[in-house]
Design a protein around this motif. Structure first.
Motif, PDB file in Angstrom:
ATOM      1  N   ILE A 102      -7.164 -28.488 -36.214  1.00 52.10           N
ATOM      2  CA  ILE A 102      -6.415 -29.174 -37.383  1.00 52.10           C
ATOM      3  C   ILE A 102      -6.235 -30.571 -37.232  1.00 52.10           C
ATOM      4  CG2 ILE A 102      -4.781 -28.880 -39.219  1.00 52.10           C
ATOM      5  CD1 ILE A 102      -5.815 -26.138 -39.114  1.00 52.10           C
ATOM      6  N   ILE A 103      -4.629 -30.365 -36.298  1.00 54.65           N
ATOM      7  CA  ILE A 103      -4.406 -31.508 -35.225  1.00 54.65           C
ATOM      8  C   ILE A 103      -4.815 -32.231 -35.264  1.00 54.65           C
ATOM      9  CG2 ILE A 103      -2.999 -32.630 -33.439  1.00 54.65           C
ATOM     10  CD1 ILE A 103      -1.347 -29.825 -35.766  1.00 54.65           C
ATOM     11  N   GLY A 104      -6.096 -32.383 -34.510  1.00 55.80           N
ATOM     12  CA  GLY A 104      -7.116 -33.340 -33.994  1.00 55.80           C
ATOM     13  C   GLY A 104      -7.509 -33.977 -35.311  1.00 55.80           C
ATOM     14  N   ILE A 128       4.400 -36.133 -39.613  1.00 60.25           N
ATOM     15  CA  ILE A 128       5.165 -35.101 -40.997  1.00 60.25           C
ATOM     16  C   ILE A 128       4.054 -34.073 -40.336  1.00 60.25           C
ATOM     17  CG2 ILE A 128       5.734 -34.586 -42.751  1.00 60.25           C
ATOM     18  CD1 ILE A 128       6.081 -37.070 -43.693  1.00 60.25           C
ATOM     19  N   LEU A 129       5.183 -32.627 -40.220  1.00 61.85           N
ATOM     20  CA  LEU A 129       4.197 -31.543 -39.867  1.00 61.85           C
ATOM     21  C   LEU A 129       4.861 -30.362 -40.783  1.00 61.85           C
ATOM     22  CD1 LEU A 129       2.108 -29.370 -39.182  1.00 61.85           C
ATOM     23  CD2 LEU A 129       3.487 -29.041 -37.258  1.00 61.85           C
ATOM     24  N   VAL A 130       4.557 -29.957 -41.724  1.00 58.07           N
ATOM     25  CA  VAL A 130       4.580 -29.129 -42.708  1.00 58.07           C
ATOM     26  C   VAL A 130       4.164 -27.502 -42.851  1.00 58.07           C
ATOM     27  CG1 VAL A 130       5.419 -28.484 -44.896  1.00 58.07           C
ATOM     28  CG2 VAL A 130       5.898 -30.461 -44.501  1.00 58.07           C
ATOM     29  N   HIS A 157       2.608 -16.240 -35.256  1.00 58.38           N
ATOM     30  CA  HIS A 157       1.538 -17.421 -34.268  1.00 58.38           C
ATOM     31  C   HIS A 157       0.908 -18.153 -34.713  1.00 58.38           C
ATOM     32  CE1 HIS A 157       3.173 -14.008 -31.210  1.00 58.38           C
ATOM     33  NE2 HIS A 157       2.434 -12.805 -32.700  1.00 58.38           N
ATOM     34  N   ALA A 158       0.164 -18.536 -35.460  1.00 55.65           N
ATOM     35  CA  ALA A 158      -0.832 -19.306 -35.523  1.00 55.65           C
ATOM     36  C   ALA A 158       0.293 -20.848 -36.188  1.00 55.65           C
ATOM     37  CB  ALA A 158      -1.300 -19.738 -37.629  1.00 55.65           C
ATOM     38  N   ASP A 186       2.577 -26.258 -31.002  1.00 55.30           N
ATOM     39  CA  ASP A 186       1.824 -26.617 -29.212  1.00 55.30           C
ATOM     40  C   ASP A 186       0.829 -27.749 -29.592  1.00 55.30           C
ATOM     41  OD1 ASP A 186       2.925 -24.647 -28.328  1.00 55.30           O
ATOM     42  OD2 ASP A 186       1.916 -23.180 -27.969  1.00 55.30           O
ATOM     43  N   ALA A 187      -0.043 -27.957 -30.530  1.00 57.23           N
ATOM     44  CA  ALA A 187      -0.904 -28.877 -30.236  1.00 57.23           C
ATOM     45  C   ALA A 187       0.013 -30.164 -31.380  1.00 57.23           C
ATOM     46  CB  ALA A 187      -1.846 -28.144 -31.695  1.00 57.23           C
ATOM     47  N   ALA A 188       0.407 -29.689 -32.053  1.00 55.99           N
ATOM     48  CA  ALA A 188       1.336 -31.509 -32.247  1.00 55.99           C
ATOM     49  C   ALA A 188       2.464 -32.039 -31.829  1.00 55.99           C
ATOM     50  CB  ALA A 188       1.761 -31.235 -33.632  1.00 55.99           C
ATOM     51  N   LEU A 189       2.928 -31.399 -31.114  1.00 58.92           N
ATOM     52  CA  LEU A 189       4.039 -31.861 -30.364  1.00 58.92           C
ATOM     53  C   LEU A 189       3.641 -33.083 -29.726  1.00 58.92           C
ATOM     54  CD1 LEU A 189       6.695 -29.184 -29.521  1.00 58.92           C
ATOM     55  CD2 LEU A 189       7.062 -30.514 -30.203  1.00 58.92           C
TER      56      LEU A 189
END
Length: 294
Positions: free
Chosen positions: A75-77, A88-90, A119-120, A126-129
């Motif tokens: 998703i982040i990729g 922005i991450l909501v 957990h999701a 972790d992926a977005a930071l």
């Protein structure tokens, strides 16, 4: 070079998530609308993204289930590959789980709720930071619930998952306080398909759009507040926090002494809030070491 701010809103195929996506898009950001797809049904994420594009906004869609294997990185990729970064991450995706009192819930029921609601979201963080840290004004908004603050009868697993999310978000905010990333929590009240499933009547006064103003502002670059929990609904907003009473003590405290003084010790008239557990302990210890006999 990426100039327009970019956002990911999970669980945005309908209800609150869709409202947040609409609000953030109208505020000028490119929005990746995420929602799990269901076989044989049209993509709800695509429907929302298409409607945004039709209004002249920048949007795309992602059909991954947030709790799928490797979903966070995918998703982040997808966002980064589409627009070159993430600002922005909501984190809105979630489930209520079955309605059941404590003692009748199965371990599988509890784990299923925690997997999606907690957990999701940690995997997405972790992926977005790295990308949010690279932004000049990274913003994270956790969508929680007042159930995570107070509990709710018949929904212990849901309340526990949201309580865990709030504690995690406050910790993250504290850890990132010296960076350009700001982290906040929104606990919205809204009439949605999820609340209807809990037996609550749909109420236009609690339309999801009426919880959106806070979500939009808390994800703007000018928002410098962090580690806060806000409640929103019906275009009404308030902040919630954990507080401690001033309390008191005595060098030779006994259970009898505690019982005799419990009302005074529990009074919240001059209650205090703290930025984190370390600050809370430091304040408590400072008060404790200065006690005198009464």
């Amino acid at each position: 070079m990426k100039k327009q701010r970019t956002a990911l809103v999970t669980g945005a195929g309908k209800g609150l998530g869709a409202a947040f996506a609409r609000g953030i898009a109208a505020d000028g950001s490119a929005v990746m609308v995420n929602n799990r797809s269901h076989e044989g049904q049209p993509s709800s994420a695509k429907n929302i993204a298409d409607s945004l594009i039709a209004q002249g906004f920048t949007a795309s869609h992602d059909d991954h289930a947030v709790d799928g294997k490797g979903a966070a990185d995918a998703i982040i990729g997808h966002v980064v590959a589409t627009w070159g970064g993430l600002d922005i991450l909501v984190l809105n995706a979630g489930i209520t789980g079955p309605a059941a009192k404590v003692g009748t819930l199965t371990d599988a029921d509890i784990r299923a709720v925690m997997e999606i609601n907690f957990h999701a979201n940690t995997a997405l963080i972790d992926a977005a930071l790295p990308h949010l840290m690279a932004s000049t004004a990274g913003r994270i908004l956790f969508i929680a619930s007042s159930a995570g603050l107070y509990g709710v009868r018949g929904r212990a697993s849901y309340a526990a998952s949201k309580g865990a999310l709030i504690a995690y978000a406050r910790t993250l905010a504290d850890e990132l306080s010296r960076t350009s990333v700001r982290v906040n929590i929104l606990a919205p009240y809204a009439a949605t398909n999820m609340t209807a499933a809990q037996g609550e009547a749909l109420n236009e006064a609690l339309h999801p759009d009426k919880a959106t103003a806070a979500a939009v502002w808390l994800t703007r670059p000018e928002c410098q507040r962090t580690g806060e929990t806000w409640i929103a609904g019906g275009n009404y907003f308030c902040r919630a926090t954990a507080i401690e009473s001033v309390g008191g003590g005595t060098p030779d405290a006994t259970a009898d002494w505690f019982g005799e003084n419990v009302e005074r010790l529990s009074a919240m008239g001059n209650g205090q809030e703290h930025s984190g557990a370390e600050a809370a302990f430091a304040d408590f210890f400072n008060r404790a070491k200065n006690i005198s006999k009464e």
